[in-house]
Design a protein around this motif. Structure first.
Motif, PDB file in Angstrom:
ATOM      1  N   GLY A  51       0.796  -1.223   0.000  1.00  0.00           N
ATOM      2  CA  GLY A  51       0.000   0.000   0.000  1.00  0.00           C
ATOM      3  C   GLY A  51       0.826   1.269   0.000  1.00  0.00           C
ATOM      4  N   LEU A  52       1.896   1.298  -0.774  1.00  0.00           N
ATOM      5  CA  LEU A  52       2.742   2.480  -0.836  1.00  0.00           C
ATOM      6  C   LEU A  52       2.004   3.681  -1.427  1.00  0.00           C
ATOM      7  CD1 LEU A  52       6.105   1.014  -2.242  1.00  0.00           C
ATOM      8  CD2 LEU A  52       5.558   1.558   0.134  1.00  0.00           C
ATOM      9  N   ASN A  53       2.305   4.861  -0.913  1.00  0.00           N
ATOM     10  CA  ASN A  53       1.919   6.094  -1.587  1.00  0.00           C
ATOM     11  C   ASN A  53       2.856   6.260  -2.784  1.00  0.00           C
ATOM     12  OD1 ASN A  53      -0.051   7.315   0.481  1.00  0.00           O
ATOM     13  ND2 ASN A  53       1.754   6.856   1.712  1.00  0.00           N
ATOM     14  N   MET A  54       2.382   6.874  -3.850  1.00  0.00           N
ATOM     15  CA  MET A  54       3.179   6.968  -5.060  1.00  0.00           C
ATOM     16  C   MET A  54       3.359   8.412  -5.511  1.00  0.00           C
ATOM     17  SD  MET A  54       4.003   3.854  -5.681  1.00  0.00           S
ATOM     18  CE  MET A  54       4.734   4.105  -7.287  1.00  0.00           C
ATOM     19  N   GLN A 331       7.867  -6.073   4.125  1.00  0.00           N
ATOM     20  CA  GLN A 331       7.675  -6.920   2.952  1.00  0.00           C
ATOM     21  C   GLN A 331       6.368  -6.598   2.233  1.00  0.00           C
ATOM     22  OE1 GLN A 331       8.225 -11.156   3.823  1.00  0.00           O
ATOM     23  NE2 GLN A 331       9.513 -10.626   5.579  1.00  0.00           N
ATOM     24  N   ASP A 332       6.367  -6.908   0.947  1.00  0.00           N
ATOM     25  CA  ASP A 332       5.155  -6.881   0.133  1.00  0.00           C
ATOM     26  C   ASP A 332       5.168  -8.132  -0.732  1.00  0.00           C
ATOM     27  OD1 ASP A 332       2.964  -6.453  -1.446  1.00  0.00           O
ATOM     28  OD2 ASP A 332       3.873  -4.857  -2.644  1.00  0.00           O
ATOM     29  N   ASP A 348      10.119  11.775   8.787  1.00  0.00           N
ATOM     30  CA  ASP A 348       8.690  11.524   8.651  1.00  0.00           C
ATOM     31  C   ASP A 348       8.304  10.596   7.495  1.00  0.00           C
ATOM     32  OD1 ASP A 348       9.344  13.280   6.648  1.00  0.00           O
ATOM     33  OD2 ASP A 348       7.910  14.824   7.203  1.00  0.00           O
ATOM     34  N   ARG A 349       9.276  10.156   6.686  1.00  0.00           N
ATOM     35  CA  ARG A 349       8.943   9.295   5.562  1.00  0.00           C
ATOM     36  C   ARG A 349      10.013   8.236   5.315  1.00  0.00           C
ATOM     37  NH1 ARG A 349       6.371  12.626   0.389  1.00  0.00           N
ATOM     38  NH2 ARG A 349       4.493  13.395   1.457  1.00  0.00           N
ATOM     39  N   LEU A 350       9.557   7.141   4.682  1.00  0.00           N
ATOM     40  CA  LEU A 350      10.449   6.139   4.125  1.00  0.00           C
ATOM     41  C   LEU A 350      10.221   6.115   2.613  1.00  0.00           C
ATOM     42  CD1 LEU A 350       9.906   3.135   6.594  1.00  0.00           C
ATOM     43  CD2 LEU A 350      11.777   4.796   6.634  1.00  0.00           C
ATOM     44  N   TYR A 351      11.227   6.522   1.843  1.00  0.00           N
ATOM     45  CA  TYR A 351      11.147   6.465   0.384  1.00  0.00           C
ATOM     46  C   TYR A 351      11.740   5.133  -0.068  1.00  0.00           C
ATOM     47  CZ  TYR A 351      10.344  11.529   0.532  1.00  0.00           C
ATOM     48  OH  TYR A 351       9.844  12.781   0.782  1.00  0.00           O
ATOM     49  N   VAL A 352      11.059   4.454  -0.977  1.00  0.00           N
ATOM     50  CA  VAL A 352      11.468   3.118  -1.393  1.00  0.00           C
ATOM     51  C   VAL A 352      12.129   3.172  -2.771  1.00  0.00           C
ATOM     52  CG1 VAL A 352      10.752   0.717  -1.657  1.00  0.00           C
ATOM     53  CG2 VAL A 352       9.460   2.235  -0.146  1.00  0.00           C
ATOM     54  N   GLN A 353      13.352   2.745  -2.838  1.00  0.00           N
ATOM     55  CA  GLN A 353      14.098   2.725  -4.093  1.00  0.00           C
ATOM     56  C   GLN A 353      13.708   1.499  -4.916  1.00  0.00           C
ATOM     57  OE1 GLN A 353      18.233   2.875  -2.950  1.00  0.00           O
ATOM     58  NE2 GLN A 353      17.965   4.693  -1.693  1.00  0.00           N
ATOM     59  N   SER A 354      13.769   1.634  -6.234  1.00  0.00           N
ATOM     60  CA  SER A 354      13.377   0.517  -7.102  1.00  0.00           C
ATOM     61  C   SER A 354      14.085   0.600  -8.438  1.00  0.00           C
ATOM     62  CB  SER A 354      11.862   0.533  -7.340  1.00  0.00           C
ATOM     63  OG  SER A 354      11.499  -0.396  -8.353  1.00  0.00           O
ATOM     64  N   LEU A 355      14.463  -0.560  -8.959  1.00  0.00           N
ATOM     65  CA  LEU A 355      15.167  -0.619 -10.235  1.00  0.00           C
ATOM     66  C   LEU A 355      14.240  -0.444 -11.431  1.00  0.00           C
ATOM     67  CD1 LEU A 355      18.022  -1.055 -11.380  1.00  0.00           C
ATOM     68  CD2 LEU A 355      17.531  -3.495 -11.442  1.00  0.00           C
ATOM     69  N   HIS A 356      12.961  -0.837 -11.281  1.00  0.00           N
ATOM     70  CA  HIS A 356      12.079  -0.831 -12.446  1.00  0.00           C
ATOM     71  C   HIS A 356      10.698  -0.215 -12.215  1.00  0.00           C
ATOM     72  CE1 HIS A 356      14.749  -4.355 -13.786  1.00  0.00           C
ATOM     73  NE2 HIS A 356      14.972  -3.387 -14.629  1.00  0.00           N
ATOM     74  N   ALA A 357      10.424   0.329 -11.046  1.00  0.00           N
ATOM     75  CA  ALA A 357       9.091   0.888 -10.758  1.00  0.00           C
ATOM     76  C   ALA A 357       8.806   2.108 -11.636  1.00  0.00           C
ATOM     77  CB  ALA A 357       8.979   1.261  -9.300  1.00  0.00           C
ATOM     78  N   GLY A 359       7.007   4.642 -10.605  1.00  0.00           N
ATOM     79  CA  GLY A 359       6.763   5.769  -9.721  1.00  0.00           C
ATOM     80  C   GLY A 359       7.678   5.643  -8.512  1.00  0.00           C
ATOM     81  N   LEU A 360       7.654   6.653  -7.664  1.00  0.00           N
ATOM     82  CA  LEU A 360       8.490   6.648  -6.469  1.00  0.00           C
ATOM     83  C   LEU A 360       7.586   6.361  -5.284  1.00  0.00           C
ATOM     84  CD1 LEU A 360      11.192   9.372  -5.676  1.00  0.00           C
ATOM     85  CD2 LEU A 360      10.048   7.999  -3.969  1.00  0.00           C
ATOM     86  N   GLY A 361       7.784   5.233  -4.630  1.00  0.00           N
ATOM     87  CA  GLY A 361       6.929   4.840  -3.509  1.00  0.00           C
ATOM     88  C   GLY A 361       7.438   5.374  -2.180  1.00  0.00           C
ATOM     89  N   TRP A 362       6.482   5.645  -1.276  1.00  0.00           N
ATOM     90  CA  TRP A 362       6.889   6.091   0.056  1.00  0.00           C
ATOM     91  C   TRP A 362       5.840   5.702   1.087  1.00  0.00           C
ATOM     92  CZ3 TRP A 362       3.982   9.674   2.863  1.00  0.00           C
ATOM     93  CH2 TRP A 362       3.038  10.411   2.146  1.00  0.00           C
ATOM     94  N   LEU A 363       6.277   5.601   2.339  1.00  0.00           N
ATOM     95  CA  LEU A 363       5.417   5.315   3.479  1.00  0.00           C
ATOM     96  C   LEU A 363       5.607   6.385   4.533  1.00  0.00           C
ATOM     97  CD1 LEU A 363       6.053   1.490   4.038  1.00  0.00           C
ATOM     98  CD2 LEU A 363       3.920   2.511   3.227  1.00  0.00           C
ATOM     99  N   PRO A 364       4.525   6.791   5.218  1.00  0.00           N
ATOM    100  CA  PRO A 364       4.693   7.696   6.362  1.00  0.00           C
ATOM    101  C   PRO A 364       5.258   6.922   7.547  1.00  0.00           C
ATOM    102  CG  PRO A 364       2.395   7.048   6.125  1.00  0.00           C
ATOM    103  CD  PRO A 364       3.116   6.451   4.954  1.00  0.00           C
ATOM    104  N   LYS A 365       5.976   7.603   8.411  1.00  0.00           N
ATOM    105  CA  LYS A 365       6.517   6.938   9.607  1.00  0.00           C
ATOM    106  C   LYS A 365       5.591   7.153  10.809  1.00  0.00           C
ATOM    107  CE  LYS A 365      10.909   7.157  10.438  1.00  0.00           C
ATOM    108  NZ  LYS A 365      12.255   7.741  10.688  1.00  0.00           N
TER     109      LYS A 365
END
Length: 365
Positions: A51-54, A331-332, A348-357, A359-365
Motif C-alpha cells: 500500500g505504498l503512496n506513489m 515486505q510486500d 517523517d517518511r520512508l522512500y522506497v528505491q526501485s530498479l524498475h518501478a 513511480g516513487l513509492g513512500w510510506l509515512p513513519k
C-alpha cells in the motif's frame, strides 16, 4: 513415414547439439549455495511494505537511488539517464542532469557536487550547475566496467563498487542483463575501489566479490559495509584494506550478514544508527540448485529468455545495525512495487528505491 521419422530425429538432434554446444558468454564456476533460510525469524512474512503512496515520475522509470541534496531537494536517478530533482512531496519535478549512461548510486561531497556511480560511464562528479565530469573510469590501467554504488567519506575520499569486471552493461544490453550473466557465472570478479580527489588516484580496496553492489560507511568511517549480491551476504571491510581478496583469510574483511533470503542490492544509512538494505529479488530454489552444476547454468543461457529462472517479484527491505542485528523488516509479497533496492529514511517518511518501478513509492513513519 520414414521421412517424418528422420525429420523428427534430425530436429531433436540439432536441438540437443544446440543446448549442449552453442557458445555462451559465461564460464560458470561451481560454488556451494547455502540452504535458503526462508521467511522466518526476523524475516517472517508480513505486509508492512504494501500500500505504498506513489509520486508520479512523469513517465520516468526506475528510481534506483534516492537522496536529499544540500539544497534540501530530493534527487533520484532513472533508467533514461536523467537525474531528477524535486521537493520532498514530489512537486516541482525537473531534470537536474543527464549523464548519457545509467546512474545506479550517488552521494554528495562537501562542495555539494553529486558524486555518481554510472554503470556506463564510471565515477562522475556533477556540479550544482549540472556540469558532468568523469573522475575516474580506470584503475591500474583496467577499465571500470560496472560502477554501481558510491559513498563519500568526510575525508573527501570516495568508495565505490565495480560490480563485475567481466560483464559491462554497455556491452551486454543493460544493467539487468549484465548482472544476470555475472551472477550465473559466479566468477566473483566484483571489487571495491577508492578514489581520492586530492591526488586524483584510484586504488583497489577489495576484490573477489560475486557482484559487488551497495556500499555504506560505518559511523566512525573506518569500515565499509558491502553487499555481495551473488552470494546473499553483507561484508564489513576495513577502508584501509589494500587489494584485499575477501576470499582469503584475514581480519580486514568479515561477513556481517550471511545466507540472506534474497539478492541484496543497495545500502543506505538511516536514522538512529540503522543501515537499510533492499532485496532486488527473493532467492530462487532453481538457481541455488544449479550452484554446483556449472554446465546446467551454461545450458540455461541457451534457452529463450522467458525460460530463464528469474526469481518472482517480492518487495522486501530490512534495516540492520553495525553489529549485524536486524531491527526492521518490511515486505510486500505481492511484489506490486518491483525490485525494492533500499530505503531512504527521513524523520517523517520512508522512500522506497526501485530498479524498475514506474513511480516513487513512500510510506509515512
Amino acid at each position: 513415414m520414414k521421412k517424418i521419422l528422420y525429420f523428427v530425429v534430425g530436429v531433436v538432434g540439432c536441438a540437443t547439439l544446440y543446448l549442449l554446444l552453442w557458445p555462451v558468454p559465461v564460464s560458470p564456476v561451481a560454488w556451494d549455495a547455502p540452504t535458503a533460510p526462508g521467511y522466518q525469524g526476523p524475516h517472517v512474512v508480513n505486509k508492512r511494505l504494501s500500500g505504498l503512496n506513489m509520486i508520479n515520475l512523469q513517465g520516468e522509470v526506475g528510481p534506483e537511488h534516492i537522496q536529499f541534496g544540500r539544497d534540501g531537494k530530493l534527487y533520484t536517478t532513472v533508467a533514461s539517464g536523467n537525474i531528477l530533482r524535486m521537493e520532498a512531496d514530489g512537486s516541482a519535478q525537473e531534470v537536474f542532469a543527464n549523464t548519457g549512461g545509467r546512474v545506479l548510486g550517488f552521494d554528495f561531497d562537501a562542495q555539494g557536487n553529486l558524486i555518481a556511480a554510472d554503470a556506463i560511464k564510471g565515477l562522475l562528479s556533477i556540479a550544482p550547475d549540472a556540469k558532468v565530469t568523469v573522475l575516474t573510469d580506470m584503475v591500474n590501467g583496467d577499465p571500470i566496467r560496472y560502477a554501481d554504488a558510491v559513498v563519500v567519506a568526510k575525508t573527501g575520499k570516495m568508495y565505490f563498487s565495480d560490480a563485475s569486471t567481466r560483464f559491462a552493461p554497455k556491452d551486454w544490453g543493460g544493467t539487468f542483463e549484465a548482472s544476470v550473466l555475472d551472477i550465473l557465472e559466479q566468477a566473483s570478479t566484483g571489487r571495491i575501489l577508492e578514489y581520492d580527489p586530492a591526488n586524483k588516484a584510484t586504488r583497489l580496496v577489495a576484490t573477489g566479490l560475486s557482484f559487488a553492489n551497495g556500499v555504506a560507511l560505518s559511523e566512525d568511517e573506518q569500515s565499509l559495509f558491502v553487499n555481495e549480491t551473488g552470494k546473499y551476504r553483507v561484508w564489513k571491510i576495513a577502508v584501509n584494506a589494500n587489494e584485499l581478496d575477501v576470499r582469503a583469510p584475514g581480519t580486514q574483511a568479515q561477513v556481517l550478514l550471511d545466507n540472506l533470503p534474497g539478492y541484496p542490492d543497495n545500502l543506505m544509512r538511516g536514522l538512529d544508527g540503522k543501515i537499510w538494505l533492499g532485496f532486488a529479488k527473493p532467492r530462487n530454489p532453481t538457481v541455488d540448485d544449479m550452484a554446483g552444476k556449472p554446465w546446467l547454468r551454461s545450458l540455461t543461457l541457451r534457452l529463450p529468455r522467458v525460460l530463464w529462472p528469474i526469481p518472482k517479484a517480492y518487495g522486501h527491505v530490512i534495516a540492520f545495525t553495525e553489529d549485524g542485528k536486524v531491527v526492521a523488516d518490511l515486505q510486500d509479497p505481492s511484489g506490486s512495487y518491483p525490485e525494492t533496492t533500499a530505503i531512504t529514511e527521513t524523520k517523517d517518511r520512508l522512500y522506497v528505491q526501485s530498479l524498475h518501478a514506474h513511480g516513487l513509492g513512500w510510506l509515512p513513519k
